[in-house]
Design a protein around this motif. Structure first.
Motif, PDB file in Angstrom:
ATOM      1  N   LYS A   2      48.493  45.531   3.204  1.00 47.52           N
ATOM      2  CA  LYS A   2      48.454  44.587   4.325  1.00 47.52           C
ATOM      3  C   LYS A   2      47.932  45.351   5.531  1.00 47.52           C
ATOM      4  O   LYS A   2      48.602  46.245   6.040  1.00 47.52           O
ATOM      5  N   HIS A   4      47.192  45.264   9.297  1.00 47.07           N
ATOM      6  CA  HIS A   4      47.571  44.460  10.457  1.00 47.07           C
ATOM      7  C   HIS A   4      46.545  44.498  11.575  1.00 47.07           C
ATOM      8  O   HIS A   4      46.504  43.608  12.400  1.00 47.07           O
ATOM      9  N   VAL A  16      52.280  59.669   6.836  1.00 53.29           N
ATOM     10  CA  VAL A  16      52.344  58.607   5.832  1.00 53.29           C
ATOM     11  C   VAL A  16      53.729  58.661   5.177  1.00 53.29           C
ATOM     12  O   VAL A  16      53.912  59.294   4.138  1.00 53.29           O
ATOM     13  N   PHE A  27      56.591  51.890  -1.050  1.00 49.60           N
ATOM     14  CA  PHE A  27      55.892  51.433   0.146  1.00 49.60           C
ATOM     15  C   PHE A  27      55.460  52.642   0.958  1.00 49.60           C
ATOM     16  O   PHE A  27      56.198  53.621   1.063  1.00 49.60           O
ATOM     17  N   SER A  29      53.615  53.639   4.816  1.00 48.37           N
ATOM     18  CA  SER A  29      53.185  53.190   6.141  1.00 48.37           C
ATOM     19  C   SER A  29      52.265  54.254   6.717  1.00 48.37           C
ATOM     20  O   SER A  29      52.614  55.427   6.729  1.00 48.37           O
ATOM     21  N   LEU A  31      50.613  55.914   9.870  1.00 40.73           N
ATOM     22  CA  LEU A  31      50.816  56.039  11.305  1.00 40.73           C
ATOM     23  C   LEU A  31      49.637  56.807  11.893  1.00 40.73           C
ATOM     24  O   LEU A  31      49.397  57.961  11.540  1.00 40.73           O
TER      25      LEU A  31
END
Length: 62
Positions: A2, A4, A16, A27, A29, A31
């Motif tokens: 996803k 954003h 990460v 999951f 993320s 940054l």
């Protein structure tokens, strides 16, 4: 994945973090460190007051 917002070529990948859910799914993320993305401040047009009680009752007033 996803996404954003678009990732600029000028941004630098900072970290990460990877997490695993109890279901077994992973999951990650991403940054990034880049230019300041703060939105321009505008004066508030409307205000709302919220009173919350620990028992779950929420009262609002406009």
């Amino acid at each position: 994945m996803k996404l954003h917002r678009p990732i600029s070529e000028k941004w630098k990948l900072k970290s990460v973090p990877v997490s695993r859910e109890p279901s077994g799914k992973y999951f990650a993320s991403l940054l990034f460190c880049g230019e300041n993305q703060t939105a321009e401040k505008r004066p508030a047009e409307k205000f709302i007051g919220i009173d919350f009680a620990m028992q779950g009752m929420c009262m609002t007033a406009q």
